[in-house]
Design a protein around this motif. Structure first.
Motif, PDB file in Angstrom:
ATOM      1  N   ASN A  62      11.218  42.072 -10.848  1.00  0.00           N
ATOM      2  CA  ASN A  62      11.662  40.986  -9.967  1.00  0.00           C
ATOM      3  C   ASN A  62      12.805  41.503  -8.797  1.00  0.00           C
ATOM      4  N   ASN A  63      13.711  42.507  -9.237  1.00  0.00           N
ATOM      5  CA  ASN A  63      14.334  43.023  -8.399  1.00  0.00           C
ATOM      6  C   ASN A  63      13.943  43.480  -7.287  1.00  0.00           C
ATOM      7  N   THR A  64      12.655  44.449  -7.429  1.00  0.00           N
ATOM      8  CA  THR A  64      11.992  45.238  -6.607  1.00  0.00           C
ATOM      9  C   THR A  64      11.482  44.225  -5.548  1.00  0.00           C
ATOM     10  N   SER A  65      10.756  43.377  -6.183  1.00  0.00           N
ATOM     11  CA  SER A  65       9.781  42.399  -5.442  1.00  0.00           C
ATOM     12  C   SER A  65      10.943  41.385  -4.527  1.00  0.00           C
ATOM     13  N   PHE A  66      11.930  41.038  -5.083  1.00  0.00           N
ATOM     14  CA  PHE A  66      12.799  40.107  -4.221  1.00  0.00           C
ATOM     15  C   PHE A  66      13.291  40.829  -3.215  1.00  0.00           C
ATOM     16  N   LEU A  78      19.806  31.375  -9.366  1.00  0.00           N
ATOM     17  CA  LEU A  78      18.638  31.748  -8.620  1.00  0.00           C
ATOM     18  C   LEU A  78      18.040  33.003  -9.614  1.00  0.00           C
ATOM     19  N   ALA A  79      18.914  34.013 -10.057  1.00  0.00           N
ATOM     20  CA  ALA A  79      18.523  34.889 -10.866  1.00  0.00           C
ATOM     21  C   ALA A  79      17.901  34.337 -12.239  1.00  0.00           C
ATOM     22  N   LEU A  80      18.349  33.389 -12.683  1.00  0.00           N
ATOM     23  CA  LEU A  80      18.191  32.682 -14.170  1.00  0.00           C
ATOM     24  C   LEU A  80      16.684  32.275 -13.981  1.00  0.00           C
ATOM     25  N   GLU A  81      16.590  31.555 -12.659  1.00  0.00           N
ATOM     26  CA  GLU A  81      15.270  30.818 -12.343  1.00  0.00           C
ATOM     27  C   GLU A  81      14.302  32.008 -12.378  1.00  0.00           C
ATOM     28  N   LYS A  85      17.333  27.573   2.005  1.00  0.00           N
ATOM     29  CA  LYS A  85      16.071  26.960   1.751  1.00  0.00           C
ATOM     30  C   LYS A  85      14.968  28.319   1.784  1.00  0.00           C
ATOM     31  N   SER A  86      15.156  29.130   2.795  1.00  0.00           N
ATOM     32  CA  SER A  86      13.985  30.450   2.808  1.00  0.00           C
ATOM     33  C   SER A  86      14.405  31.176   1.409  1.00  0.00           C
ATOM     34  N   ILE A  87      15.443  31.403   0.963  1.00  0.00           N
ATOM     35  CA  ILE A  87      15.845  32.352  -0.098  1.00  0.00           C
ATOM     36  C   ILE A  87      15.266  31.579  -1.362  1.00  0.00           C
ATOM     37  N   VAL A  88      15.426  30.165  -1.683  1.00  0.00           N
ATOM     38  CA  VAL A  88      15.097  29.524  -2.838  1.00  0.00           C
ATOM     39  C   VAL A  88      13.585  29.631  -2.589  1.00  0.00           C
ATOM     40  N   ASN A 134      12.472  32.985  -3.735  1.00  0.00           N
ATOM     41  CA  ASN A 134      12.649  33.108  -5.371  1.00  0.00           C
ATOM     42  C   ASN A 134      11.680  32.521  -6.053  1.00  0.00           C
ATOM     43  N   HIS A 135      11.183  31.302  -5.890  1.00  0.00           N
ATOM     44  CA  HIS A 135      10.045  30.666  -6.508  1.00  0.00           C
ATOM     45  C   HIS A 135       8.821  31.687  -6.341  1.00  0.00           C
ATOM     46  N   GLN A 136       8.625  32.139  -5.137  1.00  0.00           N
ATOM     47  CA  GLN A 136       7.268  32.847  -4.991  1.00  0.00           C
ATOM     48  C   GLN A 136       7.390  34.157  -5.546  1.00  0.00           C
ATOM     49  N   VAL A 137       8.555  34.739  -5.773  1.00  0.00           N
ATOM     50  CA  VAL A 137       8.567  36.023  -6.554  1.00  0.00           C
ATOM     51  C   VAL A 137       8.405  35.629  -8.166  1.00  0.00           C
ATOM     52  N   ASN A 138       8.993  34.618  -8.523  1.00  0.00           N
ATOM     53  CA  ASN A 138       8.764  34.062 -10.018  1.00  0.00           C
ATOM     54  C   ASN A 138       7.298  33.812 -10.271  1.00  0.00           C
ATOM     55  N   ASN A 139       6.672  33.284  -9.368  1.00  0.00           N
ATOM     56  CA  ASN A 139       5.375  32.849  -9.557  1.00  0.00           C
ATOM     57  C   ASN A 139       4.218  33.957  -9.670  1.00  0.00           C
ATOM     58  N   GLN A 140       4.829  35.351  -9.011  1.00  0.00           N
ATOM     59  CA  GLN A 140       3.977  36.359  -9.097  1.00  0.00           C
ATOM     60  C   GLN A 140       4.008  37.060 -10.104  1.00  0.00           C
TER      61      GLN A 140
END
Length: 288
Positions: free
Chosen positions: A16-20, A207-210, A266-269, A272-278
């Motif tokens: 997640n760190n790398t992707s984000f 956001l990190a928790l999510e 909004k862009s950052i949130v 964050n969702h996109q990275v989580n879904n990956q």
């Protein structure tokens, strides 16, 4: 069980760190909006009797992997674009960012709290703040820990990100502090049982928790502090200070800054969702 937990968390957190971080770079480059004036016709006009900048491009440092800094990368890039100046921003560890800004290896830092300027005499604080942060404690949900004021922190083992001023200040003089490189690393340490409290900015922690899919870590109801954030410019570029401050004030006055911040958040949130879904096979992390 704890060993397996830590291994899983390390793998997921690293991904997640790398992707984000890589995705943030794309957002920062693409989020600035075109203005009704061109780069050769800045919003601030010559008749405003402001000093001319010394160059048309500058490079600033930011602290890597912190949400408020990523919002700042989007917002400050637009502020400079409005006055006809291109900037690049280099995310670095906190202490390294401070060093390159104060030494003049970079042209300054994009955002820090007020006391940063007192400690780094070679930088000049742009007088008007343009964002804020909150110092928030995060704990395990079942820990029954309550932190209502900064004096309560002395009871617990703490973790914070290395080189970040607001958490440095609030923990000054305390013992049992673990310094880490990222928010994900701090939550990993909390889950391992080595610390009791994570200290970071509210939005950064949430956001990190999510992103990590963790529901067994919670924040306190109220932050310990809420601090304005300022742009710092190396003294060699002192002619920039008044130009940038005037533009921040203009954007505050007409609502443009608030709108830009909202869009950036909004862009950052969304990112964050996109990275989580990956993460194709989410790992369930829990402490028994």
């Amino acid at each position: 069980m704890r060993l397996l937990l830590c291994i899983c968390f390390l793998l997921l957190g690293g991904y997640n760190n790398t992707s984000f971080a890589s995705s943030i770079e794309h957002v920062t480059q693409s989020s600035t909006q075109p203005q009704t004036v061109s780069a050769t016709q800045p919003v601030i006009k010559a008749e405003d009797n402001l000093p001319e900048p010394l160059a048309t491009h500058y490079n600033f440092a930011s602290i890597e992997l912190l949400i408020e800094q990523e919002v700042g990368r989007i917002v400050l890039t637009q502020v400079y674009k409005n006055i006809g100046i291109d900037i690049t921003i280099s995310p670095l560890p906190g202490k390294r960012a401070q060093y390159v800004a104060n030494s003049g290896l970079k042209d300054g830092e994009i955002m820090r709290i007020w006391t940063y300027g007192d400690e780094n005499v070679n930088t000049i604080r742009v007088p008007s703040s343009y964002y804020y942060l909150e110092t928030m404690p995060f704990v395990l949900k079942n820990s029954d820990i309550s932190i209502l004021k900064k004096q309560d922190l002395a009871k617990y083992r703490l973790t914070k990100i290395r080189g970040v001023k607001h958490t440095n200040n609030i923990t000054q003089g305390l013992k049992n502090i673990y310094e880490m490189s990222s928010t994900e690393d701090m939550f990993k340490l909390l889950l391992s049982g080595k610390v009791d409290v994570v200290l970071t900015n509210t939005s950064d922690g949430n956001l990190a928790l999510e992103r990590l899919g963790l529901s067994n870590i919670v924040s306190m109801e109220k932050p310990l502090t809420r601090l304005p954030l300022y742009h710092y410019i190396h003294k060699k570029n002192k002619n920039l200070v008044q130009l940038v401050d005037q533009e921040i004030l203009r954007m505050k006055g007409n609502g443009e800054l608030a709108s830009l911040i909202q869009q950036a958040e909004k862009s950052i949130v969304q990112l964050n969702h996109q990275v989580n879904n990956q993460v194709n096979n989410p790992i369930s992390l829990s402490v028994e």
